[in-house]
Structures are given as structure tokens and as C-alpha cells.
Design an enzyme around this catalytic site. Structure first.
Site, PDB file in Angstrom:
ATOM      1  N   ARG A  35       5.437 -34.826  17.367  1.00 32.27           N
ATOM      2  CA  ARG A  35       4.097 -35.045  16.777  1.00 32.27           C
ATOM      3  C   ARG A  35       3.408 -33.722  16.467  1.00 32.27           C
ATOM      4  O   ARG A  35       2.636 -33.633  15.505  1.00 32.27           O
ATOM      5  CB  ARG A  35       3.245 -35.893  17.721  1.00 32.27           C
ATOM      6  CG  ARG A  35       3.717 -37.334  17.684  1.00 32.27           C
ATOM      7  CD  ARG A  35       2.904 -38.214  18.576  1.00 32.27           C
ATOM      8  NE  ARG A  35       3.238 -39.605  18.299  1.00 32.27           N
ATOM      9  CZ  ARG A  35       2.907 -40.619  19.067  1.00 32.27           C
ATOM     10  NH1 ARG A  35       2.236 -40.404  20.189  1.00 32.27           N
ATOM     11  NH2 ARG A  35       3.241 -41.834  18.735  1.00 32.27           N
ATOM     12  N   LYS A 197      10.925 -61.375  17.883  1.00 37.00           N
ATOM     13  CA  LYS A 197      10.128 -62.576  17.644  1.00 37.00           C
ATOM     14  C   LYS A 197       9.620 -62.706  16.224  1.00 37.00           C
ATOM     15  O   LYS A 197       9.095 -61.743  15.657  1.00 37.00           O
ATOM     16  CB  LYS A 197       8.919 -62.557  18.581  1.00 37.00           C
ATOM     17  CG  LYS A 197       9.298 -62.789  20.018  1.00 37.00           C
ATOM     18  CD  LYS A 197       8.051 -62.901  20.845  1.00 37.00           C
ATOM     19  CE  LYS A 197       8.381 -63.473  22.211  1.00 37.00           C
ATOM     20  NZ  LYS A 197       7.213 -63.535  23.056  1.00 37.00           N
ATOM     21  N   GLY A 353       7.499 -49.555  15.630  1.00 39.43           N
ATOM     22  CA  GLY A 353       8.040 -49.859  16.957  1.00 39.43           C
ATOM     23  C   GLY A 353       9.500 -49.532  17.172  1.00 39.43           C
ATOM     24  O   GLY A 353       9.938 -48.405  16.977  1.00 39.43           O
ATOM     25  N   GLY A 376       1.734 -49.247  15.252  1.00 43.74           N
ATOM     26  CA  GLY A 376       0.715 -50.262  14.951  1.00 43.74           C
ATOM     27  C   GLY A 376       0.119 -50.075  13.566  1.00 43.74           C
ATOM     28  O   GLY A 376      -0.100 -51.045  12.830  1.00 43.74           O
TER      29      GLY A 376
HETATM   30  P1  AMP Z   1      10.384 -56.170  18.053  1.00 44.79           P
HETATM   31  O1  AMP Z   1       9.478 -55.374  18.952  1.00 44.79           O
HETATM   32  O2  AMP Z   1       9.890 -57.531  17.737  1.00 44.79           O
HETATM   33  O3  AMP Z   1      10.812 -55.385  16.837  1.00 44.79           O
HETATM   34  O4  AMP Z   1      11.687 -56.452  18.921  1.00 44.79           O
HETATM   35  C1  AMP Z   1      12.542 -55.450  19.346  1.00 44.79           C
HETATM   36  C2  AMP Z   1      13.393 -56.005  20.450  1.00 44.79           C
HETATM   37  O5  AMP Z   1      14.134 -57.093  19.968  1.00 44.79           O
HETATM   38  C3  AMP Z   1      14.404 -55.006  20.990  1.00 44.79           C
HETATM   39  O6  AMP Z   1      14.054 -54.652  22.288  1.00 44.79           O
HETATM   40  C4  AMP Z   1      15.714 -55.779  20.957  1.00 44.79           C
HETATM   41  O7  AMP Z   1      16.460 -55.656  22.144  1.00 44.79           O
HETATM   42  C5  AMP Z   1      15.267 -57.214  20.787  1.00 44.79           C
HETATM   43  N1  AMP Z   1      16.294 -58.058  20.152  1.00 44.79           N
HETATM   44  C6  AMP Z   1      16.915 -57.845  18.991  1.00 44.79           C
HETATM   45  N2  AMP Z   1      17.838 -58.800  18.773  1.00 44.79           N
HETATM   46  C7  AMP Z   1      17.789 -59.650  19.820  1.00 44.79           C
HETATM   47  C8  AMP Z   1      18.514 -60.831  20.175  1.00 44.79           C
HETATM   48  N3  AMP Z   1      19.456 -61.309  19.392  1.00 44.79           N
HETATM   49  N4  AMP Z   1      18.194 -61.427  21.342  1.00 44.79           N
HETATM   50  C9  AMP Z   1      17.225 -60.934  22.134  1.00 44.79           C
HETATM   51  N5  AMP Z   1      16.507 -59.821  21.848  1.00 44.79           N
HETATM   52  C10 AMP Z   1      16.787 -59.190  20.703  1.00 44.79           C
END
Ligand code: AMP
Length: 396
Positions: A35, A197, A353, A376
Site C-alpha cells: 500500500r 455465496k 476480497g 469493499g
Molecule cells: P467470497 O468471499 O464470496 O468471494 O468467497 C470466497 C471463499 O469461497 C473462499 O474462501 C473459498 O474457499 C470459498 N469457496 C470457493 N468455492 C467453494 C466451494 N465449492 N465450496 C465451498 N467454499 C468455496
């Protein structure tokens, strides 16, 4: 508003909001200076023009004036990175800050103590912002990571610098990169959304459907779509209350002429563990008690081909549980595919993220066009929101 490049800061005292919220170890040494490196170009531009810099930032989330959050800890690292001695003020407002700012000579740099030692910073307090503004005659915002917050130093302070403010190089580059994906990118435009998610990405999907030609949905969020289409997903992560929404998104995408690409096969595991037993299965035929934790080999080939067809790419979210080596292959393959396309002239933006963590972990940061510095802030931009820190600069 002028671009920083077009301005000359000779004789000016410039208040620069930087993002020096860097990680420190137990002995308060900076463990990652990215940074600070990112702010270097802006600081040197002001100094080389013959101006002086008053740097302000937050560090961590202090509740009071806890010494572990002092920006004094980072002074040696800032000096190393910019190659100039850095003066320090024990408070960001008040007599010491005023005197040290008033005494600054061209070519000098003053770093102010942690803005968040004052609760007025996050409250967006007008009088606190005015006191910051009194230190300088020009304001530069170069902190994308906090541009989505209407804090005193990121947003409120801008109103005290009529026609004497601009974005720094870093913030300009962030805005330009997001703009390339959302407005001016060469077609075909591809968005790749992965991660755990669907619920955290809905607003982004809804906002970008009008701007893209292809959408790859991978990672944990793909299973909600597969189940919505009648597939067997075993114990894979799924948001059952979002099944209708997933179907609706697919309908909307079709109506808008967006090609949606879901995984066709998956690396399934009998446990959420790096040492689990695994097997490659069809994405719609995952056995009971097995869960999909990475995309499979046929999916990797398909996603590679889609990526090579596109001229503008946005990537947010990993394609599997990349933190475990066994399930990192799909995310690495996608990174390689994007690197290959980038080398052939495609513009690629990675942001938000965990995708940034994945890109850094696997060494792709220099092989894509741009890696966003603001999690964010990046997500809110993709959702179509106007960031307060950016809007404040655009109104006189
Ligand atoms: P996000 O913060 O929504 O971008 O999610 C990132 C997280 O999603 C990471 O920590 C990954 O380990 C998790 N992730 C990705 N694919 C899967 C999966 N098939 N099952 C469970 N977690 C997952």
C-alpha cells in the site's frame, strides 16, 4: 477536475489521503508495504514539482489512542519506499500538526498520526475535516480502499478545496479500470464470479448483466444455480432460499443476450479437508455426502476457451476452495487462462476480497492488467453505487 498529471504542485502544500493501513508484526514492523508502494507515484509527483506533502491515513481500528495503532511505527518503511525523510506529527489536528505543516518546505514530507484516534474521522465530522483542510492548500485523494466511506478525510474534507483537489495516480487508475469494464471496455466483455455465496454477489450480477456478453459462474455459488436447474449437488454449499433467484438470474441473462457458463464437472470430496478422498464427477450428479470443492478438468478447458474469446475481463471470486492445495487447481487454471488472454491484449481486472488473495498467492498479479486495491470499494463500484469519496471530488 484536473488530472494529477496535468497539474503542477510547485510551492503547494498538499494534503494527501493515502491508504497506509498496512499489516504490522509483533515488533510493529511493516510486513507488507504494497500500500505504501502504491502511493509512491503520487507523493513523488508532488515533491518533484517542488511541493510538499502532508500524508494522512488510518491504521487498524483503534478504540482510543492505543499505541499499537500509531502511524509512527511505519515512518522508517515510508522513508525506505519513497527515499525521502519523513517528519511526524503526534496528532493529525491541533497545534503540533499546524506548526509542522506551516514549517514544511518544498520537497519535505510530513506524516500525520492515525486519523482514527479521533472518532470524528469515521463520523464524517465537518469541523474535524475543516481542521485537516487548514493544514494545506491542495487536496489529493489516493485511497481507493476507503473511497466507499463518507469519512472526514476521504469525503467531507474535499468541500474545503474548491478547484484545488484531484485524484492521485492510484485512485485514477482504479476508476479508469472499473470504467473499462463497466462502460468503455472492448467487447466481448466477460465477468467471472466465484466465491462462496450467491447472496453476497446478487446486486453485482443484477448491475453487470446489462454491460457484459459472457458470465462465468464458478465456486461455491454455482451449486445454487445447478440445484435450481434440477441437478444433484450432494452436500455442496447451497443457499436453498436463493433457488428461485438463481433461476430468475438465468432468465434475465438469457433475455439480455448474456451467455452464462456454469461448471460442467467438479472435483468432489467426502470431507471439507485437504486430505479428503476426491473424485471428478458431473456437476449435476454429485453423490450424496460428497461436496464439490473445485471445478473439474472439462470445466477448466471450457472456461479457458471462453476467456480467450473475450477482450475485457472482470474476475471476482475463486473457483474453488483455493486455500487448500487439493482444491486450488481450478482457480490456478483460470488465472493462467486470464494471464494468457492478457498477454494477447485483453484487459483484465481482478478485484474484491478473496480473488485478490488468490491472485497474489499464485503470483498472477503481474500477469493481469490490474489488481484492485480496494475490496469493499471495488464491490460497491461493481454494484453500480457512486462512492462518496469519488463523488465528493467531482463536485467542485
Ligand atoms: P467470497 O468471499 O464470496 O468471494 O468467497 C470466497 C471463499 O469461497 C473462499 O474462501 C473459498 O474457499 C470459498 N469457496 C470457493 N468455492 C467453494 C466451494 N465449492 N465450496 C465451498 N467454499 C468455496
Amino acid at each position: 477536475m484536473n488530472s494529477i498529471q496535468a497539474l503542477n504542485f510547485k510551492g503547494k502544500k498538499v494534503l494527501i489521503r493515502v491508504d497506509f493501513n498496512v499489516p504490522l508484526d509483533d515488533t510493529f514492523k511493516v510486513t507488507d508495504n504494497t500500500r505504501i508502494q502504491s502511493a509512491k507515484a503520487t507523493i513523488l509527483k508532488v515533491l518533484e514539482d517542488g511541493g510538499s506533502c502532508i500524508l494522512m491515513s488510518h491504521l487498524g481500528r483503534p478504540k482510543a489512542k492505543e499505541p499499537e495503532f500509531s502511524l509512527r511505527h511505519i515512518v522508517p518503511t515510508v522513508e525506505d519506499v519513497i527515499g525521502v525523510k519523513v517528519l511526524f506529527s503526534e496528532d493529525c489536528i491541533g497545534s503540533e500538526a499546524q506548526e509542522k505543516a506551516a514549517a514544511l518546505k518544498p520537497g519535505q514530507v510530513l506524516l500525520l498520526e492515525n486519523l482514527r484516534y479521533h472518532k470524528e474521522e469515521q463520523a464524517g465530522d465537518l469541523s474535524f475535516a475543516r481542521q485537516l483542510s487548514d493544514l494545506a492548500d491542495f487536496y489529493i485523494n489516493d485511497a481507493f480502499g476507503t473511497a466507499h466511506r463518507a469519512h472526514a478525510s476521504t469525503t467531507i474534507v474535499a468541500q474545503f478545496f474548491q478547484n484545488s483537489k484531484c485524484f492521485g495516480y492510484l485512485l485514477s487508475k482504479e476508476i479508469e479500470s472499473i470504467d473499462k469494464v463497466m462502460r468503455s471496455g472492448e467487447k466481448p466483455v466477460l465477468a467471472i464470479l466465484g466465491g462462496a455465496k450467491i447472496s453476497s454477489k446478487i446486486t453485482i450480477i443484477e448491475n453487470i448483466l446489462d454491460k457484459i456478453d459472457h458470465l462465468i459462474i464458478g465456486g461455491g455459488m454455482s451449486f445454487t444455480f445447478i440445484k435450481a436447474q434440477g441437478g444433484q449437488i450432494g452436500d455442496s454449499i447451497c443457499e436453498d432460499d436463493k433457488l428461485d433467484l438463481a433461476s430468475e438470474i438465468l432468465r434475465q441473462a438469457e433475455a439480455k443476450g448474456v451467455s452464462v457458463h456454469l461448471p460442467v464437472d467438479v472435483l468432489a470430496a467426502d470431507d471439507f479437508s485437504n486430505t479428503a478422498n476426491t473424485q471428478v464427477v458431473d456437476i449435476s450428479a454429485i453423490p450424496a455426502q460428497w461436496q464439490g470443492l473445485d471445478c473439474g478438468p472439462r470445466t477448466q478447458v471450457h472456461f479457458h476457451d471462453v476467456v480467450q474469446q473475450c477482450k475485457t475481463i472482470l474476475w471476482n471470486g475463486p473457483l474453488g476452495v483455493f486455500e487448500m492445495e487439493t482444491f486450488s487447481t481450478g482457480t490456478i487454471a483460470l488465472g493462467n487462462a486470464i494471464a494468457e488472454a492478457t498477454q494477447k491484449g485483453t484487459f483484465s481486472l481482478v478485484g474484491g476480497g478473496d480473488s485478490v488473495a488468490a491472485v497474489k498467492q499464485f503470483g498472477f498479479q503481474d500477469k493481469v492488467s490490474y489488481v484492485s486495491t480496494g475490496g469493499g470499494a471495488m464491490l460497491e463500484s461493481l454494484e453500480g453505487q457512486t462512492l462518496p469519496g469519488i463523488a465528493a471530488m467531482q463536485s467542485n
